[in-house]
Design a protein around this motif. Structure first.
Motif, mmCIF file in Angstrom:
data_model
loop_
_atom_site.group_PDB
_atom_site.id
_atom_site.type_symbol
_atom_site.label_atom_id
_atom_site.label_comp_id
_atom_site.label_asym_id
_atom_site.label_seq_id
_atom_site.Cartn_x
_atom_site.Cartn_y
_atom_site.Cartn_z
ATOM 1 N N GLY A 125 1.096 -1.477 -0.169
ATOM 2 C CA GLY A 125 -0.074 -0.148 -0.307
ATOM 3 C C GLY A 125 0.834 1.302 0.101
ATOM 4 O O GLY A 125 1.845 1.138 0.882
ATOM 5 N N ASN A 126 -0.307 2.062 -0.647
ATOM 6 C CA ASN A 126 0.966 3.911 -0.295
ATOM 7 C C ASN A 126 1.362 4.135 0.484
ATOM 8 O O ASN A 126 2.699 4.405 0.664
ATOM 9 C CB ASN A 126 -0.578 4.555 -1.276
ATOM 10 N N ASP A 127 0.482 3.867 1.757
ATOM 11 C CA ASP A 127 0.721 4.385 3.175
ATOM 12 C C ASP A 127 2.446 3.868 3.544
ATOM 13 O O ASP A 127 3.135 4.922 4.381
ATOM 14 C CB ASP A 127 0.309 3.944 3.995
ATOM 15 N N GLU A 128 2.650 2.443 3.536
ATOM 16 C CA GLU A 128 3.847 1.415 3.562
ATOM 17 C C GLU A 128 5.202 2.410 2.865
ATOM 18 O O GLU A 128 6.079 2.148 2.994
ATOM 19 C CB GLU A 128 3.465 0.091 3.589
ATOM 20 N N ALA A 129 4.728 2.223 1.906
ATOM 21 C CA ALA A 129 5.348 2.520 0.468
ATOM 22 C C ALA A 129 6.120 3.848 0.950
ATOM 23 O O ALA A 129 7.817 4.293 0.900
ATOM 24 C CB ALA A 129 5.143 2.595 -0.815
ATOM 25 N N LEU A 130 5.075 5.113 1.392
ATOM 26 C CA LEU A 130 6.405 6.519 1.575
ATOM 27 C C LEU A 130 6.753 6.062 3.011
ATOM 28 O O LEU A 130 7.875 6.719 3.261
ATOM 29 C CB LEU A 130 4.886 7.043 1.721
ATOM 30 N N ARG A 131 6.697 5.092 4.116
ATOM 31 C CA ARG A 131 6.759 4.684 5.450
ATOM 32 C C ARG A 131 9.056 4.745 4.873
ATOM 33 O O ARG A 131 9.461 4.640 5.653
ATOM 34 C CB ARG A 131 6.651 4.234 6.021
ATOM 35 N N GLY A 132 8.263 4.177 3.606
ATOM 36 C CA GLY A 132 9.566 3.236 3.549
ATOM 37 C C GLY A 132 10.679 4.468 3.060
ATOM 38 O O GLY A 132 11.548 4.080 3.626
ATOM 39 N N ILE A 133 9.871 5.780 2.339
ATOM 40 C CA ILE A 133 11.109 5.976 1.719
ATOM 41 C C ILE A 133 11.368 6.946 3.304
ATOM 42 O O ILE A 133 12.841 8.065 3.306
ATOM 43 C CB ILE A 133 10.854 7.090 0.931
ATOM 44 N N ARG A 134 9.852 7.501 4.098
ATOM 45 C CA ARG A 134 10.769 8.755 5.728
ATOM 46 C C ARG A 134 11.782 8.116 5.965
ATOM 47 O O ARG A 134 12.893 8.162 6.613
ATOM 48 C CB ARG A 134 9.475 8.774 6.028
ATOM 49 N N LEU A 135 11.407 6.580 6.500
ATOM 50 C CA LEU A 135 12.708 5.638 6.800
ATOM 51 C C LEU A 135 14.415 5.538 6.346
ATOM 52 O O LEU A 135 14.946 6.500 6.992
ATOM 53 C CB LEU A 135 12.462 4.038 7.062
ATOM 54 N N GLU A 136 14.166 5.735 5.531
ATOM 55 C CA GLU A 136 15.409 6.343 4.368
ATOM 56 C C GLU A 136 15.886 7.613 4.781
ATOM 57 O O GLU A 136 17.415 7.513 4.615
ATOM 58 C CB GLU A 136 16.230 5.674 2.957
ATOM 59 N N GLN A 137 15.752 8.787 5.013
ATOM 60 C CA GLN A 137 15.392 10.141 4.738
ATOM 61 C C GLN A 137 15.997 9.924 6.469
ATOM 62 O O GLN A 137 16.814 10.873 6.234
ATOM 63 C CB GLN A 137 14.555 11.230 4.466
ATOM 64 N N HIS A 138 15.344 9.359 7.371
ATOM 65 C CA HIS A 138 15.573 9.817 7.895
ATOM 66 C C HIS A 138 16.695 9.023 8.677
ATOM 67 O O HIS A 138 17.268 10.056 9.656
ATOM 68 C CB HIS A 138 14.198 9.151 9.286
#
Ligand SMILES: Cc1cc2nc3c(=O)[nH]c(=O)nc-3n(C[C@H](O)[C@H](O)[C@H](O)COP(=O)(O)OP(=O)(O)OC[C@H]3O[C@@H](n4cnc5c(N)ncnc54)[C@H](O)[C@@H]3O)c2cc1C
Length: 480
Positions: free
Chosen positions: A133-146
């Motif tokens: 799902g989109n929310d999880e895919a976005l979280r994946g990006i946030r994790l890497e940026q963080h």
């Protein structure tokens, strides 16, 4: 595009994934071999001052938390335990943490990798959105940026830029054929439509790439860094060791051979090594590719598959300014490279380039289920030697022998994402946690995943509920 001259098969990710998902009769991973190949990061003289730390003398026999593995996950977890305990009861009674490492300090994947710290901005978005799902895919990006932002912040706060050779040069993905361009575009559009911030992304056509970088393939530029991973982990260890919340011990050359229960004792686990046992309340498996050795149910496609990667350090024939300070990847991330900073004071002008990849030449296995990094794969080595001269004509000498060549073992999972596992409700794994399985992309993920498990452990110690941080994809969190 001059596809024919490339020495590697293109776009084999899907086939690799098919192989990875096949059922296996392979047993659990072995322990790390003791005689691994020599890597630039570990074996440059003076690079690993903690190499043999705690390898002789008496083993620490009692600990609150036992961390198995001294790579970026294990050492970051120790650091985060100290941070998570700030202001809590352990300020006066430090938490006893022991790190057990089979080899020299940080001599697993972290000491043998490609050195890239590149958080994805949109790459791999579509498959993740489809699967989770989109929310999880976005979280994946946030994790890497963080993760990348936190690592850079620590480096800058402690003025470690030159100690760890941090280069904030940006990253370019080269797209070697039309299919790769289409896949990248699909990921980009999907991420953008879902609300990812893609302002930093810049697409470059063949003409711009020829003019600026000497290659005829289109590229897409994103922010990215490279560094000396072992030196970063060494500095993180020093910060953890200085924490007043922790009493930290490190025992290198001390493989954990088994875990057994201590019954009802508060020190729930006996962690056994050839030097004796450590009695502890919590165990963190930071063993990545080797996780299934101690957790056999994590063998095979449902768990973590040891996968051998190979890297060369090769001298460019052009100067650093011509090569550029950027890090690069190509062919769906299969090949990745960056130039090391040059030692101008000693007259060095042509950079040493660290290049990894070439596994796709080893079909059909792709080096899956290979856990022996004491050997090189000649077929993979041959591909690596030809790759840069083919992609950047004139900037790398054809036929040049690398200055160093090594292998290291990655931990692959079916989803490509790591497991951040907590104990199941049943007693079997009470007090045991794991963060592992970064699938060759651990530098922008492991530090934050280690933060999450450290937070879980501290919450349990303090008898508090744990709330997952917003940046942690929920599908990473499962039970042992
Ligand atoms: C060749 C190669 C290139 C890579 N390139 C990149 C890259 O450029 N960018 C990127 O983001 N990622 C890259 N990766 C992946 C990245 O290096 C890993 O995801 C990351 O280092 C994992 O860190 P870790 O601490 O979990 O595992 P590791 O660094 O492997 O640490 C695990 C440690 O546990 C120890 N251990 C295992 N079992 C036991 C036991 N039973 N007892 C005691 N100790 C044990 C091992 O010896 C090892 O030191 C690459 C990996 C490889 C191998």
């Amino acid at each position: 595009m001059a596809i024919s001259i490339l020495p590697v098969p293109l776009n084999v990710y899907a086939d690799q994934q098919r192989m990875l998902l096949l059922p296996t009769d392979q047993g659990r991973a072995p322990l790390p071999v003791p005689n691994s190949t020599r890597s630039f990061w570990i074996d440059t003289p003076g690079a690993n001052p903690l190499a043999k730390e705690g390898s002789q003398g008496t083993l620490t026999a009692d600990a609150d938390v036992c961390i198995i593995g001294s790579g970026i996950t294990g050492i970051s977890a120790a650091y985060h335990l100290g941070i998570a305990l700030e202001g809590n009861r352990y300020t006066e009674t430090p938490l006893k943490v022991v790190v057990l490492e089979a080899r020299d300090f940080c001599a697993g994947a972290t000491g043998r990798n490609g050195g890239h710290l590149t958080p994805w901005v949109f790459r791999d978005f579509s498959p993740h959105a489809t699967a989770f799902g989109n929310d999880e895919a976005l979280r994946g990006i946030r994790l890497e940026q963080h993760t990348a932002a936190e690592i850079v912040k620590i480096i800058k706060e402690h003025t470690l830029e030159s100690a760890v050779d941090l280069v904030e040069g940006g990253h370019i993905d080269l797209m070697l054929n039309a299919e790769e361009v289409a896949d990248m575009r699909t990921d980009y559009e999907a991420a953008k439509a879902a609300g990812a911030n893609v302002d930093t992304v810049r697409w470059m056509d063949e003409e711009e790439m020829i003019a600026n970088y000497g290659t005829s393939y289109p590229g897409v530029s994103v922010p990215g860094h490279n560094l000396w991973p072992l030196k970063f982990v060494t500095e993180v260890y020093k910060l953890a060791a200085a924490s007043p919340q922790l009493s930290l011990a490190l025992h290198t050359n001390t493989p954990v051979t088994s875990l057994s229960s201590n019954g009802d004792s508060p020190r729930r686990w006996n962690v056994t090594t050839p030097r004796g046992s450590v009695h502890c309340s919590y165990v963190l498996h930071a063993t990545n590719a080797y996780a299934s050795h101690l957790l056999p149910h994590m063998t095979g496609p449902a768990g973590i598959i040891p996968t051998r990667g190979q890297v060369i350090a090769t001298r460019a024939s052009a100067e650093l300014d011509v090569i550029s300070r950027r890090s690069w990847s190509a062919n769906q991330g299969s090949e990745y490279w960056f130039p090391r900073p040059v030692d101008a004071a000693n007259g060095e002008t042509r950079p040493l380039v660290i290049l990894g990849g070439g596994r796709e030449a080893e079909t059909p296995s792709y080096e899956l289920y290979e856990a022996d990094d004491s050997v090189l794969n000649p077929q993979v080595g041959a591909v690596l030697r030809k790759f840069l001269p083919a992609v950047f004509p004139g900037r790398y000498e054809e036929g040049a022998e690398p200055e160093m060549e090594w292998t290291g073992i990655m931990g692959y999972t079916a989803s490509g994402d790591p497991f951040v596992k907590k104990p199941a409700e049943a007693e079997a794994f009470k007090g045991q946690y794991i963060s592992a399985g970064y699938s060759g992309h651990g530098m922008p993920r492991a530090f934050a995943c280690a933060d999450a498990v450290a937070q879980m452990i501290v919450a349990d110690i303090l008898g508090k509920a744990w709330t997952p941080p917003d940046w942690l994809p929920r599908h990473y969190i499962t039970q042992l």
